[in-house]
Each structure stands twice: as C-alpha cells, then as structure tokens.
Scaffold this motif. Sequence first.
Motif, PDB file in Angstrom:
ATOM      1  N   PHE A 237       0.841  -1.190   0.000  1.00  0.00           N
ATOM      2  CA  PHE A 237       0.000   0.000   0.000  1.00  0.00           C
ATOM      3  C   PHE A 237       0.878   1.242   0.000  1.00  0.00           C
ATOM      4  O   PHE A 237       2.097   1.177   0.244  1.00  0.00           O
ATOM      5  N   LEU A 238       0.249   2.401  -0.275  1.00  0.00           N
ATOM      6  CA  LEU A 238       0.940   3.680  -0.333  1.00  0.00           C
ATOM      7  C   LEU A 238       0.474   4.560   0.818  1.00  0.00           C
ATOM      8  O   LEU A 238      -0.664   4.471   1.268  1.00  0.00           O
ATOM      9  N   GLU A 239       1.366   5.441   1.239  1.00  0.00           N
ATOM     10  CA  GLU A 239       1.036   6.363   2.321  1.00  0.00           C
ATOM     11  C   GLU A 239       1.553   7.757   1.961  1.00  0.00           C
ATOM     12  O   GLU A 239       2.727   7.918   1.603  1.00  0.00           O
ATOM     13  N   ARG A 240       0.683   8.748   1.988  1.00  0.00           N
ATOM     14  CA  ARG A 240       1.090  10.125   1.729  1.00  0.00           C
ATOM     15  C   ARG A 240       1.848  10.656   2.940  1.00  0.00           C
ATOM     16  O   ARG A 240       1.363  10.574   4.068  1.00  0.00           O
ATOM     17  N   MET A 241       3.040  11.199   2.687  1.00  0.00           N
ATOM     18  CA  MET A 241       3.889  11.689   3.775  1.00  0.00           C
ATOM     19  C   MET A 241       4.286  13.131   3.482  1.00  0.00           C
ATOM     20  O   MET A 241       5.316  13.388   2.842  1.00  0.00           O
ATOM     21  N   GLY A 242       3.475  14.106   3.891  1.00  0.00           N
ATOM     22  CA  GLY A 242       3.813  15.507   3.682  1.00  0.00           C
ATOM     23  C   GLY A 242       4.012  15.807   2.211  1.00  0.00           C
ATOM     24  O   GLY A 242       3.081  15.737   1.406  1.00  0.00           O
ATOM     25  N   ASP A 243       5.252  16.123   1.837  1.00  0.00           N
ATOM     26  CA  ASP A 243       5.575  16.432   0.448  1.00  0.00           C
ATOM     27  C   ASP A 243       6.113  15.214  -0.308  1.00  0.00           C
ATOM     28  O   ASP A 243       6.873  15.345  -1.269  1.00  0.00           O
ATOM     29  N   GLY A 244       5.708  14.041   0.118  1.00  0.00           N
ATOM     30  CA  GLY A 244       6.193  12.843  -0.560  1.00  0.00           C
ATOM     31  C   GLY A 244       5.265  11.663  -0.377  1.00  0.00           C
ATOM     32  O   GLY A 244       4.124  11.787   0.075  1.00  0.00           O
ATOM     33  N   VAL A 245       5.778  10.498  -0.772  1.00  0.00           N
ATOM     34  CA  VAL A 245       5.009   9.255  -0.706  1.00  0.00           C
ATOM     35  C   VAL A 245       5.880   8.173  -0.085  1.00  0.00           C
ATOM     36  O   VAL A 245       7.081   8.075  -0.375  1.00  0.00           O
ATOM     37  N   LYS A 246       5.263   7.360   0.782  1.00  0.00           N
ATOM     38  CA  LYS A 246       5.946   6.183   1.320  1.00  0.00           C
ATOM     39  C   LYS A 246       5.300   4.944   0.723  1.00  0.00           C
ATOM     40  O   LYS A 246       4.076   4.798   0.720  1.00  0.00           O
TER      41      LYS A 246
END
Length: 466
Positions: A237-246
């Motif tokens: 899965f993907l996770e939005r992290m501020g100004d990026g993606v994890k």
Amino acid sequence: MKEYDFLIVGGGAAGFAAALRANELGVKTLMVNRGPIGGTCVNVGCVPTKYILTALELRKRALKHHYAGMVLREERFDFGELLNGKDELVKFLRREKYEEVLESLDNVDYISGSAGFKSNREVLVNGEKVGFGKALIATGARARILPIRGVEKARGRILTHVEALKLKDVPESVVIIGGRAQALEFAQIFARAGAEVTLLQRSVRIMPQAEPELAIELEDILSQEGINVNTSVRIKFLERMGDGVKVHAEVGERESTFEGEYLFFATGREPNTEGLGLENTDVKTDGKGFVIVDKTLKAGENIYAAGDVIGEPMLETVAAKEGFTAAGNALEGRNVEMDYRAVPRVVFTDPQLASVGLTDGDAQKVAKCLCSTVEFSNVPKALITGEERGLIKMVVDARTKEILGVHILAHNAAEMIHEAGMMIRNRMTVDEVTDTLHVFPTMSEAIKLVALSFKGDVSKMPCCAM
C-alpha cells in the motif's frame, strides 16, 4: 450528413500512415483526433524522452571524458532549460512532421475532437453525424496507474511519463514502480539529473523478457550509477507523507518501506477505447479493453484497428506499419498480414539494450538452438571509444544455422540492431554473416565477431579476422 469513404479515428503514427495511404489512393478521408496531433511518440514519448536522455548522456561524457586523459570541469546545469529545449523540439516536429504533412494531403479532412460510433456505418463527430464506408481505429493507449491501496490519497505526488515531462525542477527523490523500458529510461534521466532514484520491480530481474545475461549486466551498470534497484517486490500500500510518498512493500520475504518526493508509475499502458461507442459496432475488445483484430488487422465487417489500441508490440514504427497495412487492406480489398518476426526493440538507457528476433528461451520452444555471447571488450572500436561495457548474444538454429535472434547491450546498440533485423528478415545464416565484410573499426563489427564466435574464441583472433 457528410459522407466519407474512409474514417480514421486517431492522429498518431498509425492514423497518419493510414492517411498517407488513403491519400495516395485518392480516397475521400476524414481524420478525427482528440488531443495533440502526432500522438504519444512526438508529444510525450520517444522524441522528448530521447532528447533528454541524449542531453544527459552528452553531459555525463563531458564531465569526465577519459579520452587522452582529458577531464572537463562541470558547467552550470539547468533542468528547466533542458526541458524548454525539449518543448521547442516537440513543437517543431509536430508542425513539420504532422501539421504540415496533413495540410499537404488533398484527399484528407481533419477535425479536432471526439468520435463515437453509432453503427458500423455512422459516427458522431463532435455531436454531428458522419457516414463512412470503411474505418480505422487508431486511438492509441495511455499510461496505466495501478489501483494500489492508498493511490488516491497520493495523487498529488504521482507521476506518469506525461507529468514527468512537465517538471521544471529536478525532484530530490523518485520511487519508480516498474522495471522495463520506460522505468529504466526515466530512472537514468532522474539519476543523471541529480535525483535519488529507487526502482521497484516485481520480477526477479529488470527486463524479465530480455536475455538474462544482458539484463543482469544492465542492472549492475544502473546500480553503479547510484540507482537503487530492487527486484522481487510486491507493493502492499501507499502512504502520503507531507511532500512525498511512502511505499510499503515486501522484497522477497522482507517487509520494506521506500520514500520519495514523487512516485512514478511505469506499469504498462491501457487502451483509449472508452467513449468510442464500440458496443454499437461488431468490434470486440479483450479483457483489458484492447481492440481484437485478425492477422490482417480487421476488427469488424468494415472496421480495422492499428497501433497501441490493439496491444503489443507498442512501438511507433510498428504502429505506422500497421496503419499503412490496415488502410491498404481496407481500401484495396487486400489481406496482407503483419509480420512481427523481425521487430527491433530498444531500451534507450546508456548503454542501450537492443534486441530483434527470438531469445534463447523462446527459440528453445521451436527449435534446437545454439547461442554465443561476446563481450564488447573484444571489439576494437569499443576500446578506442572507451565504450567496452556490454555484451552481444546471437541465437542460431542448430540444424540450419539460420540466425533466430540478436541481442545487444552496448553504446549505440540502437544503431547496430538494424543489420541484425535485416539478417533475420532475410533468414541469413551464421556463415553468410561471417562471409560479409564489415568496416574496421566500428561497433557494428560486433555482429561479425559474435557470428565468428561459433567457430572459435574471438579473443584469440586478430583485429580483422577472415
């Protein structure tokens, strides 16, 4: 209601090749195209990406040129300026090779807009009815974004090749999902422009359909350039992290996470068939939406299809050949079949990975074959230019000695593969290649060397053997 003898839906390579053929035959033709004229290749595909790759390759060579011990200092690098140059080239080619070509076709009308079939003989073009005798569907395909959990929340940080070519600044970091041509080319673009690049490939190696020796060698080269290549990856899965993606994933049996300012999807393409009204015709599509055609590119009673909209191989040259062939079959009542036996393919990394014909594994399914691989360190021109990285592999029918496939990883492999394509198309044998004179010193001399390697050790041969 206006009537045309031939309707072309799409304005890319397949559509233009068909229009040229129809114009030659004096057929009253209408081309309907949605979006920039010229299709994927000139606008967001081959032309802009190869422009950027070439510029970055030349920059890399200028920064540290080993010829005669010369080292050049680094000059100011402006990524935005590079992309502006790309835009100017795209604009020029779109005008010269598409708009002006279209203007020169006396029998072809052009409408910018949408087309929706109402039947096998009628179409709505921007809401107006148009009748036609024969039709060609050449609407192409677009980048596919996988429906991974969390993808919607990460939308602002997701790139495909279209968005990537619009960036004005180099990202600090990019995570690329994919391990085939587009993924590798953009990985090298971003890395050489200064970004931190991570590549996530689900197969056990990059370019899984390529010859293993060449794919492994290319992976090593990319890794040496600082690209973090990961294989056997399963995205969870993907996770939005501020100004990026994890990205949360499994690598083999190990849980891992990867972070980047952007997430680039290089995960294949899907056809532009929605909204065409194909359900109102006898044209069928497969489970992925690609138009189903026979060997003559016929999709329905009087409707043909060509280019990326019918699936692999999705190459501009193939699309053009299909469009030209389909138009001839539709308008002249012919039944010419496409021959995909000698289609050259290239990954425009540095070094380039080029191939034509069968791989070792494919050939083993149809014949008893022999294979031989030669390193480019055996090619004098490669040593002269300092481009000795790479391999060339030849696949041969053991009984007839006919050449079934040639695969090259080398600087300028794209320029060498055409000779191999002609060899396969004309069913040449190893002996015929060894009996052919090549210019010395050249990189393409590698083709003769790999043919000679079936007879003996090329490292024990003089520069100009036989």
